[in-house]
Scaffold this active site. Structure first.
Site, PDB file in Angstrom:
ATOM      1  CE1 TYR A 137     112.589  15.462 -38.029  1.00 36.24           C
ATOM      2  CE2 TYR A 137     114.154  13.536 -39.284  1.00 36.24           C
ATOM      3  CZ  TYR A 137     112.756  14.792 -39.299  1.00 36.24           C
ATOM      4  OH  TYR A 137     112.188  15.101 -40.339  1.00 36.24           O
ATOM      5  CE1 TYR A 184     109.360  13.310 -40.725  1.00 39.77           C
ATOM      6  CE2 TYR A 184     109.181  11.380 -40.446  1.00 39.77           C
ATOM      7  CZ  TYR A 184     109.762  12.230 -41.541  1.00 39.77           C
ATOM      8  OH  TYR A 184     111.301  12.304 -41.735  1.00 39.77           O
ATOM      9  CG  ASP A 190     104.073   6.882 -45.476  1.00 39.96           C
ATOM     10  OD1 ASP A 190     104.513   5.866 -45.128  1.00 39.96           O
ATOM     11  OD2 ASP A 190     104.255   8.056 -44.700  1.00 39.96           O
ATOM     12  CE  LYS A 247     110.075   4.743 -40.022  1.00 40.82           C
ATOM     13  NZ  LYS A 247     111.815   5.724 -39.353  1.00 40.82           N
TER      14      LYS A 247
END
Ligand code: PMP
Length: 439
Positions: free
Chosen positions: A20, A151, A253, A282
């Site tokens: 990114y 996302y 998600d 995460k």
């Protein structure tokens, strides 16, 4: 710049390609941040300066850096064995983690499939949904529905689900059939909640096209990468009911929202919603090792039983990695024993209060904060290519915080257990950096 630091920067600039990152910008950077150590909520650079980690290093270090209990669990497991495949073998860290994860998961989540990161957790969910319907003989159910501002990761299929235009554009239309539901841009003072309109559209789609839809996928109650936008629990309940009525799977998600980021352990639980498939990563390993899990129900698991061709022919070399599993077990133990969720409640209030106060600054739009996330938008048409957030970033770095923005959106998602003094310091730096960026 010290010689050691210069050596690292030179090797990086000669060979690395950063995620990114418009690489021209990185290559032109004369003072790149070189991290040599991290503890709790702080990162330390090669010159000994410390920075509060405003985004938990891309939202993963939920318990801060190098939590001693987690590092010790990693050492213990490394002494025993570091890796073995899950093909025809099992081991205590993975098996007990599966058990412990299901015990804290929304009711009905009974099976765990391990993978490596958020994107693979989503990829597993997609392939599971597709194959479930194929195994059931419903071959037309091969499309997915996602919100236009979604996302869900960066593998090819996950990219196709995503709705952040600048990420998706180069790959649009490749492979996966995804129907995107438009989410109108938030307009301050507009009479209708844009999400209410989006979910009404999604319900209608489910009703009309259930025969061709395998699953819908949502980030429950908080869309992270599209700019930390929140929506109401009621909308999640409505879409769950539509999925039930029309035999469409619901994938939650929880890669970003899980592990207490929005308050409760799972964001969908705050809506009383149980998905068919739940993705976690995460916070799952609190940023210590890359590992993820896709959880599902007995009903879906049973759809893969029987003849070998019905099996889920999918797996990764590091599925159920013992180091990652030992870490993930210790993360759950720390959440339990250090009462991480309970202690985060007043911190979340403090964040909400501080971000609401930022809305008084002309030019700042502050959507409601949610749990341990606060965000402001410094431009009406927030996009990833905006520059205002980067001005705030530079100032925050000078003041001692790492505050990587999403274009014009400046946000924090600090470790859930950041101490109160550090949280106040971070909030003060956020305010000063925003004033500087707009000044
Ligand atoms: N889903 C969501 C909701 C995410 O926020 C992210 C990462 N930001 C992912 C999936 C992908 O996770 P990873 O970067 O670990 O592949």
């Amino acid at each position: 710049m010290s010689e050691a630091r210069a050596r690292i920067v030179a090797a990086d600039k000669a060979h690395l390609w950063h995620p990114y990152t418009p690489m021209d910008r990185w290559l032109a950077e004369t003072d790149p941040l070189v991290i040599v150590r991290a503890r709790g909520a702080r990162l330390f650079d090669a010159d000994g300066k410390s920075y509060l980690d405003g985004n938990s290093s891309w939202w993963v270090a939920a318990l801060g850096h190098n939590h001693p209990r987690i590092v010790a669990a990693l050492h213990r497991q490394a002494d025993a064995f570091c890796h073995v495949s899950m093909a025809g073998t099992t081991h205590e860290p993975a098996a007990r983690l599966g058990e412990e994860l299901c015990a804290v998961a929304p009711p009905g989540m009974e099976r765990v499939f391990f993978s490596d990161d958020g994107s693979t957790a989503v990829e597993v969910a997609l392939k599971m949904s597709l194959q479930l319907w194929r195994n059931a003989g419903a071959r037309d159910k091969c499309r997915f529905v996602a919100l236009d501002a979604a996302y869900h990761g960066d593998t090819l299929a996950a990219t196709n689900l995503g709705g952040v235009e600048v990420f998706r554009r180069p790959f649009a239309g490749v492979m996966l059939e995804c129907i995107h539901v438009p989410v109108p841009a938030p307009a301050p003072g507009a009479p209708n909640d844009p999400y209410a309109r989006a979910f009404t559209t999604m319900e209608a789609l489910i009703a009309e096209r259930a025969h061709e839809i395998a699953a819908i996928i949502v980030e429950p109650r908080l869309q992270g990468a599209s700019g930390m936008r929140v929506y109401d629990a009621e909308l999640l309940r409505r879409v769950r009911a539509a999925c039930d009525r029309h035999q469409v799977l619901m994938i939650a998600d929880e890669v970003f929202t899980g592990y207490g980021r929005t308050g409760p352990m799972w964001s969908c639980s705050a809506a009383g919603v149980v998905p068919d498939i739940l993705c976690t990563a995460k916070g799952f390993t609190a940023g210590v090792l890359p590992m993820a899990a896709t959880l599902t129900t007995a009903r879906i698991f049973d759809g893969f039983r029987g003849a070998p061709e019905r099996a889920f022919w999918h797996g990764h070399s590091f599925c159920g990695n013992p180091l990652g599993a030992a870490v993930a077990r210790e993360v759950l133990a720390v959440f339990r024993e250090e009462e991480v969720l309970e202690r985060a409640v007043p911190k979340a209030h403090r964040i909400a209060e501080a971000f609401q106060a930022l809305a008084d600054i002309p030019g700042v739009h502050a959507p409601p904060a949610r749990g341990m996330v606060g965000a402001v938008d410094l431009a009406a048409d927030a996009g990833y290519l905006g520059e205002r957030g980067w001005r705030a970033y530079a100032e925050a770095r000078r003041l001692g915080a790492y505050l990587r923005p999403m274009g014009d959106v400046v946000y924090i998602a600090p470790p859930l257990n950041i101490d109160d003094g550090e949280l106040d310091e971070l909030l003060d730096i956020v305010r000063r950096s925003i004033l500087h960026a707009l000044g």
